[in-house]
Design a protein around this motif. Structure first.
Motif: not given
Length: 150
Positions: A55-60, A65-67
């Motif tokens: 989640r943090s890598k996707m946010r960066m 965000q994946p479900r």
């Protein structure tokens, strides 16, 4: 890293990391041979860490965000969980040492403070005795002056 300039500190950190290796190996062995420990102690922190990392890598990267985040396979989760717990042991040892040093310094400071207060009390008592002696001597001087005038 600041610790690099202190060779003793660097050696200490290296020693702690080396000491954590047997804990990690023990946790790996327990994870392979004890299903209860594997499923309730080792794997959950690894899965939680994996979800947080994804989640943090996707946010960066500013991606959606994946479900649902795919779970790690049991061997990978066991290895990651064992490594995380062994690092947690190293951190706990380090924090324990820091706490010990801080409490020891605090106790020494309290002891010095008590010694200073005791010295101050002794000096105050001496000053009070000197003041009382001066008052008594002043009374004696006044009595002598009065006696000499008569």
């Amino acid at each position: 890293m600041v610790i690099g300039s202190f060779p003793v500190g660097k050696l200490f950190v290296f020693g702690l990391k080396r000491a954590s290796k047997p804990f990690g190996d023990l946790l790996m062995w327990m994870g392979k041979h004890h299903p209860f420990i594997r499923h309730y102690v080792i794997i959950p922190p690894a899965q939680l860490y994996n979800a947080f990392e994804v989640r943090s890598k996707m946010r960066m990267m500013r991606l959606k965000q994946p479900r649902r985040i795919p779970r790690l396979t049991p061997p990978i989760a066991t290895r990651l969980g064992a490594d995380m717990l062994s690092e947690a042991i190293v951190v706990a040892i380090g924090l324990g040492l820091i706490y010990y040093e801080v409490s020891k310094t605090f106790k020494n400071d309290q002891k010095k403070q008590r010694e200073l207060e005791e010295q101050s009390r002794v000096l105050d008592e001496r000053i009070d005795r000197i003041s009382a002696d001066m008052e008594r001597q002043e009374q004696d001087i006044n009595w002598l002056k009065a006696t000499l005038k008569n």
